[in-house]
Write a protein that holds these residues in place. Sequence first.
Motif, short mmCIF file in Angstrom:
data_model
loop_
_atom_site.label_atom_id
_atom_site.label_comp_id
_atom_site.label_asym_id
_atom_site.label_seq_id
_atom_site.Cartn_x
_atom_site.Cartn_y
_atom_site.Cartn_z
N SER A 51 0.83 -1.20 0.00
CA SER A 51 0.00 0.00 0.00
C SER A 51 0.87 1.25 0.00
O SER A 51 2.03 1.21 0.40
CB SER A 51 -0.93 0.00 1.21
OG SER A 51 -0.19 0.11 2.41
N PHE A 64 -2.87 3.10 5.16
CA PHE A 64 -3.65 1.95 5.59
C PHE A 64 -2.98 1.20 6.74
O PHE A 64 -1.77 1.19 6.85
CB PHE A 64 -3.81 0.97 4.42
CG PHE A 64 -4.59 1.52 3.28
CD1 PHE A 64 -5.97 1.57 3.32
CD2 PHE A 64 -3.93 2.00 2.15
CE1 PHE A 64 -6.69 2.08 2.26
CE2 PHE A 64 -4.65 2.50 1.08
CZ PHE A 64 -6.02 2.55 1.13
N LEU A 69 -5.56 -4.46 6.03
CA LEU A 69 -5.69 -4.47 4.58
C LEU A 69 -5.46 -5.87 4.02
O LEU A 69 -6.25 -6.36 3.21
CB LEU A 69 -4.70 -3.48 3.97
CG LEU A 69 -4.71 -3.34 2.45
CD1 LEU A 69 -6.06 -2.80 1.98
CD2 LEU A 69 -3.58 -2.44 2.00
N ASP A 172 -13.59 0.11 4.41
CA ASP A 172 -13.54 -1.35 4.25
C ASP A 172 -14.48 -1.90 3.18
O ASP A 172 -14.06 -2.70 2.35
CB ASP A 172 -13.79 -2.05 5.59
CG ASP A 172 -12.64 -1.85 6.57
OD1 ASP A 172 -11.62 -1.24 6.18
OD2 ASP A 172 -12.76 -2.31 7.72
N LEU A 175 -12.96 -1.17 -0.19
CA LEU A 175 -11.84 -2.07 -0.48
C LEU A 175 -12.34 -3.46 -0.89
O LEU A 175 -11.78 -4.09 -1.78
CB LEU A 175 -10.90 -2.16 0.72
CG LEU A 175 -10.11 -0.90 1.05
CD1 LEU A 175 -9.40 -1.05 2.39
CD2 LEU A 175 -9.13 -0.57 -0.06
#
Length: 192
Positions: A51, A64, A69, A172, A175
């Motif tokens: 990231s 993040f 993640l 979230d 993602l």
Amino acid sequence: MKALFAALLATALLSLTGCLSYSHKDLAQVEQWPLTAAEQPTQSAYLKVDSQYLFNDQTRAGGFNQANLEKLIVKQYQDSKRFSNVTTAKQNSDLYISVRVSNHERGSIASAVITGATLFVIPGKFSNELSMETTFKDGSGKVLGRIEKSETITTWMQLLLIFALPFNESVDPILDQLTQSSLEEAARQKLI
């Protein structure tokens, strides 16, 4: 006494600042989840999750929570029902998948200073473009293909937005959508 009252009022105002974040919904919805598989999945996948955080196109520290993640992305790969095993531990696998998640935040520092100096009476705005670039390689390291997906989130900061705080959108689910959309496109391109 007036100074104490002013300090308490300033503290209360600063603690009651609010923000409202919303997604632009640029990313198309995934048509079917989990992905359809004609047979029992036999491919194993090694995931490398990376990231980065950029502010006005300059790389900055932060961003993040790497462990969270990885956990989110691995869960979506497992839930896709396309792999017999998904791991972030280095081991021999049928597919080597590199996932890079970037947060490109854009906004004005001057606007943020004005918003803070006025105790959030004058609103400030920032936008975050979350992008996910996924590279698929076979067991020998040959690149099979790349997929890039992105979604934009706008955040407004203002004193009266404290009432919008319960409706704030978390990153979230976005993602999750980026991961699912990337996997759907990979299946469409026959990379997985």
